[in-house]
Design an enzyme around this catalytic site. Structure first.
Site: not given
Ligand SMILES: *Cc1c(COP(=O)(O)O)cnc(C)c1O
Length: 392
Positions: A189, A191-194
């Site tokens: 998603h 907002v995640k880091s990737l």
């Protein structure tokens, strides 16, 4: 309200020209879904985490569902889920027909611990089939001890690693290598880091588990002649068989192409997240003891997805809503991770009101400050300066 261009959200994606070019190439190719980008992304993600197998899917929630389904979780089973997580961790177990026993967490880190897991096992009364440790904010749980306890009680272990892309455990292994767990799940998603827009991945050391998840993500259809129930099918070029009831949980090639481009940038992303976290740690010392960031577990090297600090709102004489609104007026976005899942109306209706003091204490004092790769050190200074002002 500060200028919109200066607004610091609590998290956001980082898309560059290479990422865009990769998506354009996928759009111009013969495959928009289930083409060559999928096995390439899976192979690269397996190398990145050190896992034997990686199976791509449509999001982090379907990753959890595929993993629990493949591990045989079903009706009559109980899954142990920490109360501090995104609700999807518990919901995926419900999709399998299993019930949830919510485990308490450490009041500072918000993590499932061997002690809170053991206490939840007692409450599960012998029905527990799986435990889902969550590496909250990217900080790894104590997996050797949790997995040992799970093994003693015959539970399977699915690590919800949605926050922990790029984190290292104390053992030196990457989260997702599955040194201790049966499977680890990831979300891509924005907002995640990737990010892949929407997307997910399951890693595992178990080839049968991987094969089952590949089948289940596309209607339970088996295409490997070696696994056909009807042997004559092997000679029929059109033949495929539905071995079990699956879903459409496929990741499009367009998204996988973005994932591959992002994965190539992951070392730089992780370095940036670690540097920003170090800058926060240094700056936040000036706000101690009102504000604190729990120390990382000894030997671990988290790649933080969230900068979830603890704030003693009562001692500051400010409510969390007042602090959030005052920061927002200064152009700083914050969020709360998470409202304890056992207090959500759906779960209260199903299991009644329960008290989990660690989770409730964590919830009372947590606030996630902005953390994303496009931030600079001066942005960290701006956030900490604004927080000092608001709490003064
Ligand atoms: C984001 C997240 C999920 C779900 O991922 P989606 O890709 O949004 O479906 C599950 N668990 C945790 C801990 C998450 O942060």
């Amino acid at each position: 309200m500060a200028d919109e261009a200066d607004f610091l959200a609590y998290g956001r994606q980082d898309i560059d020209d290479e990422d865009i070019a990769a998506v354009v190439r996928a759009l111009q190719s013969d495959f928009l879904t289930t083409g060559p980008e999928i096995p390439a992304f899976e192979a690269e993600f397996a190398v990145f985490t050190g896992a034997a197998h990686a199976v791509a899917c449509s999001n982090g929630t379907t990753a959890l569902h595929l993993a629990l389904d493949a591990l045989g979780v079903g009706e009559g089973d109980v899954c142990i889920v920490p109360a501090i997580t995104f609700m999807a961790t518990a919901n995926a177990a419900r999709y399998c027909g299993a019930d949830i026993v919510f485990a308490d967490v450490h009041r500072h880190s918000g993590l499932l611990t061997p002690e809170t897991f053991a206490e939840a096992l007692d409450r599960a009364g012998g029905k527990a089939k799986a435990v889902l440790p969550v590496h909250l904010a990217g900080v790894p749980c104590d997996m050797p001890q949790i997995a040992e306890l799970a093994r003693q009680h015959g539970l399977v272990v699915v690590e919800d690693s949605c926050h922990a892309i790029g984190s290292r455990e104390a053992s030196g292994a990457m989260v997702g290598a599955c040194r201790h767990g049966d499977a680890a799940t990831f979300s891509f998603h924005p907002v995640k880091s990737l990010t892949t827009g929407e997307g997910g991945m399951v890693t595992t050391s178990n080839p049968d588990l991987a094969a089952r998840m590949v089948r289940q993500r596309s209607h339970g259809i088996e295409r490997d002649p070696a696994r056909f129930a009807r042997a004559e099918g092997a000679g029929e070029p059109w033949y495929h068989e539905m071995a079990s009831l699956g879903w459409n949980y496929r990741l499009p090639d367009i998204n996988a192409a973005l994932g591959r481009a992002q994965l190539a940038r992951m070392p730089a992303f992780a370095a940036r997240r670690r540097a920003l976290t170090a800058a926060y740690r240094e700056q936040l010392q000036e706000l101690a003891p009102l504000v604190s960031l729990p120390a990382d577990p000894a030997g671990s090297d988290p790649c933080r997805h969230l900068l979830n600090v603890r704030i003693d709102f009562a001692a500051a004489g400010r409510t969390r809503a007042e602090v959030m609104n005052a920061l927002k007026a200064r152009g700083i976005g914050t969020q709360v991770h998470y409202i304890p899942v056992h207090t959500q109306p759906y779960y209260v209706q199903r299991y009644g009101r329960q008290s989990l003091p660690g989770a409730e204490a964590h919830y009372a004092q947590t606030l996630s400050l902005p953390l994303f790769t496009r931030m600079e050190r001066r942005d960290v200074e701006r956030v900490c300066g604004a927080l000092a002002e608001v709490l003064a």
